[in-house]
Structure formats: structure tokens, C-alpha cells
Design an enzyme around this catalytic site. Structure first.
Site: not given
Ligand code: NAD
Length: 455
Positions: A209, A243
Site C-alpha cells: 500500500e 496517502c
Molecule cells: P514509515 O516511515 O512509517 O515507514 C513505513 C514502515 O516501513 C515502518 O513500519 C518502518 O519501520 C518501515 N521501514 C522504514 N524503513 C525501512 C527499511 N529500510 N527497511 C524495512 N522497513 C523499513 O512511513 P512512510 O514510508 O514515511 O509513509 C509515508 C508513505 O506511505 C507515503 O508515500 C504515503 O502515501 C504512503 N502511505 C500509503 C498508504 C496506503 O494505504 N496506500 C497509507 C499511508 C501511507
């Protein structure tokens, strides 16, 4: 127990068929609802602590969203679990054909910070509906919610089936080395690639997602006051950190001045002239993201807002008109309260721009023109769409949620989540009654011509 032992225990638990039992699934689902109801004030406080979420906003988009999803799934689960009959052709008569959904095993759920409760529990509801176990890794960027989830899940749910692992990159990287039966990740596309590469080692299926730039087009037939009200709510909800938030607006020259005036009026009506003091406006998740957003401000003419305070994690609702198409703000997902408005010649120019970019998670059209509405649905590919609204498709429990292309893969919510986390097993059941001889060797011209006829 280390992570591998937890996973093994969960996979063995699934093999006992306990989780396949529909009443076990319903019990776990209802316990999620109880967890949310019994701990409402603690959950709201944690959401406020991590993201400054206003109570009503948190209730609508997180707590009541989760309870509503439980209600929908519990209501329909027995029907979804039933074998789905499929017509059996003459060549395999007598026989019965059907699809039997079966649990996959143990699912790794990796949550994101922006809706830190919903993005863990909504996938978990789908995972449970399909009869699976899960290891849940909430986002470390929403630490209060992560801690609370880690405290509450063991108190409410079956501990043999569900474990919360808190942590950041190191812990997630370690979890990703294990052979889960499915991985459900929510977050940015960069980490999505890391998740998918790790899953490939075990041929583990993934649901990703992700995000992207969800466009809006407004034409001259739109009711401008209602359009601005719906857009203002959707853009500045959770301070733009959604998102499926409308990322940028495309509209014609004559529409820009009235649209800006209405959006400004809506900002003031919703958050007052000083949104920093408003109890209805959230904050940016951390100083790093506040600083990131500040770099978008020199991309175009700021016609409203532009104030920020990095230490306070505050960023004012901001409108920018006509940034360059090659500017940063038009080439990265904004994920914050900055709303660019771009002037285009007409609907087809807007469509061209949208179709040239990556397929977005959502695409929004504001227009009363029925033919244009149908054309939008027929020709714009995106995870989801709203005509004359934003975000609210997500409030309809029967609609699948998920992206397409770079905005993600796989779906959840309601039956789509049940199917996503099930293996849809094909079954053909036959009695010991003699078959039509045409199937068997020795083959002959006569048998072949008969086969052609009964096909
Ligand atoms: P975040 O920083 O919370 O990361 C998401 C998860 O990935 C966390 O649990 C984190 O621990 C893990 N993570 C981070 N770096 C990692 C790595 N190198 N290796 C393994 N795991 C790792 O969230 P984010 O990425 O900043 O979220 C924002 C993005 O997510 C935006 O692009 C947003 O559009 C998207 N988003 C999508 C949805 C959806 O339902 N489609 C919902 C919310 C957010």
C-alpha cells in the site's frame, strides 16, 4: 522467543485448524472492537501525542473506521467463507466444482505512521477474516500509538496467533529475512522495493500500500463552494498527511481566482485565521518532515499561508499557484498541507498531464458534465476515484482499497481483504461413476470430433 520461533509457532497454530474456525475469527474481530471501545481515551491521547490529531478527526478516521470495518466483516464473513460454486463442464460430469478460501498462514503487517492505528488494525481485520495469524510491526514514527498497540494486543487477542514487534529499520529488516506466508506493507515506495526484494527470496506474496501524487481536475461546471469545502477538508485532514489526500489541482484560468477565494474562506472557517491555535488542525509528524515541506515553498506564488515552525512541527495550510511542472513540489508526493494549483487549457490537457505521470492512488474529478465524468472513469487509471468528492470512497466498507502500478498492489477492506489474504483453492469433486470414454487413450478421430462438439 525470537522472531523465527514466534513465526513457527504461528504457522503450527494455523496448521491445527483453530484459526480456520469461523467462530474463532469472529471472536478475534469482536475483541478488536472491544479493544478500541474500552481504550478510547488512551488511543485518542496517543494519536494526539504523535500527530496532534483532533479528537473528532481521530475518531472518524481511526477508531470508528476500525469498528465499522469489524461490523462489516462480521456481518458477511460466513457468506464469504462458503464454497463458491463454479459450473462444471460436460467432460468432467458428473462432478461438482467450487472455490474454497483457505488461510495462508502467518502474515507480517508493517504499518505506517500517518494513520498509525487504522493502518495496523484494518489490515489485521482482513488478515483475521481470512483465518491467518500475524506479526504486527507498527511505525516507530508514531511511538505513543506503537507502544499502546504493543500493550493492548496481547491483552485482547489470542497470543498464539498475534504478536506485536516494535522497532524501526533494524527490527523490520530482521523480520523481513523470515519466510512469512504473506507480507502486508504500508508506506513509501522506496521501502516497498526493499520489502518486495526480501519477499522474493522466499517467494512470499506481498500487498504493498504505497502513495503517489493524487490529482484533482475541476471544470467550470463544478459547484465551486462545495468543491472547495470538500477539497479543504480532504487536503488539510491530518495536516495533509493522508496517502489519498488530493495532492495538486488542475483547473482552467478563469477558475483559479474564485477557487483560491473559496479555499481561503474554507481554511478560515475550519481552522480560524490562526490554525496553529486551532484544536481542529493537526501537526506534522516530526521536525524532519516539517523541514522537508518548507523546501517546497519557493516553487511558485504563495497565495495563502506559507508559515511554519519546525520546532513546533507546525505547517500552515498553504496554497501555491502555478509552480513549474518540473519543480520539486510537482515531482514528489507532498504529503503535507501545501496545495498547488496549476492552470491548464482544458479537460484534455489535464488528462494528458495525469496520464503522463505514475498511476496515482486516487484521482478526483469535480464536474457536473456526465460525459466527462464517464470519460474520467473510463480513461484515468488510479487505485480509486471520487467524482465530486475526495477520500470518502474509503468510508464505503464494500469498496476495495489499494493502488495500481507504482501506487501499490493488492487490496483490502471487506471482501477484497478476505480474498487478498486467502488462498482461493480450486476443488473438483467427483463420484465413482464411469466417465465419458472420449477423454481416454487410445485417441481417435471420432473421439476428437465428439470432444469438439461437447466443448
Ligand atoms: P514509515 O516511515 O512509517 O515507514 C513505513 C514502515 O516501513 C515502518 O513500519 C518502518 O519501520 C518501515 N521501514 C522504514 N524503513 C525501512 C527499511 N529500510 N527497511 C524495512 N522497513 C523499513 O512511513 P512512510 O514510508 O514515511 O509513509 C509515508 C508513505 O506511505 C507515503 O508515500 C504515503 O502515501 C504512503 N502511505 C500509503 C498508504 C496506503 O494505504 N496506500 C497509507 C499511508 C501511507
Amino acid at each position: 522467543m525470537d522472531h523465527q520461533q514466534i513465526l513457527t509457532q504461528q504457522q503450527e497454530y494455523v496448521a491445527t485448524n483453530t484459526t480456520r474456525n469461523i467462530s474463532w475469527r469472529i471472536e478475534q474481530l469482536l475483541r478488536i472492537k472491544t479493544l478500541v471501545q474500552n481504550n478510547e481515551s488512551e488511543l485518542l491521547a496517543a494519536l494526539h501525542s504523535d500527530l496532534g490529531k483532533p479528537e473528532q478527526e481521530a475518531w472518524i478516521t481511526e477508531l470508528s473506521f476500525i469498528s465499522g470495518e469489524v461490523d462489516h466483516v462480521v456481518k458477511h464473513l460466513k457468506k464469504w467463507c462458503k464454497p463458491r460454486k463454479v459450473k462444471t463442464p460436460i467432460i468432467v460430469q458428473p462432478g461438482k466444482s467450487f472455490i474454497q478460501a483457505e488461510p495462508l498462514g502467518s502474515v507480517l503487517i508493517i504499518g505506517a505512521w500517518n494513520y498509525p492505528l487504522q493502518l495496523v488494525f484494518a489490515p489485521l481485520i482482513a488478515v483475521i477474516s481470512a483465518g491467518n495469524c500475524a506479526i504486527i510491526k507498527p511505525s516507530e514514527l508514531a511511538p505513543a500509538v506503537s507502544n499502546l498497540i504493543a500493550t493492548l494486543i496481547p491483552k485482547y487477542l489470542d497470543n498464539k496467533a498475534f504478536t506485536v514487534v516494535e522497532g524501526a529499520v533494524q527490527e523490520t529488516t530482521e523480520l523481513l529475512t523470515l519466510a512469512f506466508d504473506h507480507i502486508m506493507y504500508t508506506g513509501n515506495a522506496g521501502v516497498g522495493r526493499i520489502v518486495m526484494a526480501a519477499a522474493a527470496k522466499h517467494l512470499t506474496p506481498v500487498t504493498l500500500e504505497l502513495g503517489g501524487k493524487s490529482p484533482v481536475f475541476i471544470d467550470g461546471s463544478a459547484n465551486i463552494a462545495l468543491t472547495a469545502q470538500r477539497l479543504a477538508w480532504g487536503k488539510w485532514l491530518n495536516a495533509g498527511q493522508t496517502c489519498i489526500a488530493p495532492d495538486y489541482i488542475l483547473t482552467t484560468k478563469d477558475m483559479i481566482a474564485p477557487l483560491v477565494a473559496e479555499l481561503k474562506a474554507q481554511i478560515i472557517a475550519m481552522f480560524s485565521t490562526d490554525p496553529q491555535q486551532s484544536a481542529s488542525y493537526g501537526c506534522i509528524v516530526n521536525e524532519r518532515h516539517t523541514e522537508r515541506l518548507s523546501q517546497y515553498l519557493d516553487c511558485g506564488e504563495i497565495v495563502h499561508g506559507g508559515a511554519f515552525d519546525i520546532a513546533a512541527k507546525y505547517f500552515e495550510p498553504t496554497i501555491i499557484v502555478n509552480p513549474e511542472l518540473d519543480s520539486k513540489v510537482m515531482n514528489e508526493e507532498i504529503f503535507g498541507p501545501i496545495f498547488p494549483i496549476i492552470c491548464v487549457d482544458d479537460y484534455s490537457a489535464a488528462k494528458q498531464l495525469i496520464c503522463k505521470a505514475d498511476k496515482p492512488l486516487a484521482a478526483y474529478l469535480f464536474s457536473s458534465d456526465k460525459a466527462q465524468q464517464q470519460d474520467w472513469i473510463d480513461t484515468i487509471s488510479s487505485g480509486s476515484q471520487c467524482i465530486n468528492d475526495v477520500i470518502m470512497f474509503n468510508a464505503v466498507p464494500g469498496l476495495p482499497f489499494g493502488g495500481v502500478g507504482p501506487s501499490g498492489m493488492g487490496h483490502y477492506s471487506g471482501k477484497s481483504g478476505f480474498d487478498n489474504f486467502s488462498h482461493l483453492k480450486s476443488v473438483l469433486k467427483r463420484p465413482f461413476i464411469k466417465d465419458l470414454p472420449v477423454r481416454f487413450a487410445p485417441y481417435s478421430k471420432l473421439k476428437l470430433s465428439l470432444l469438439r462438439k461437447i466443448r
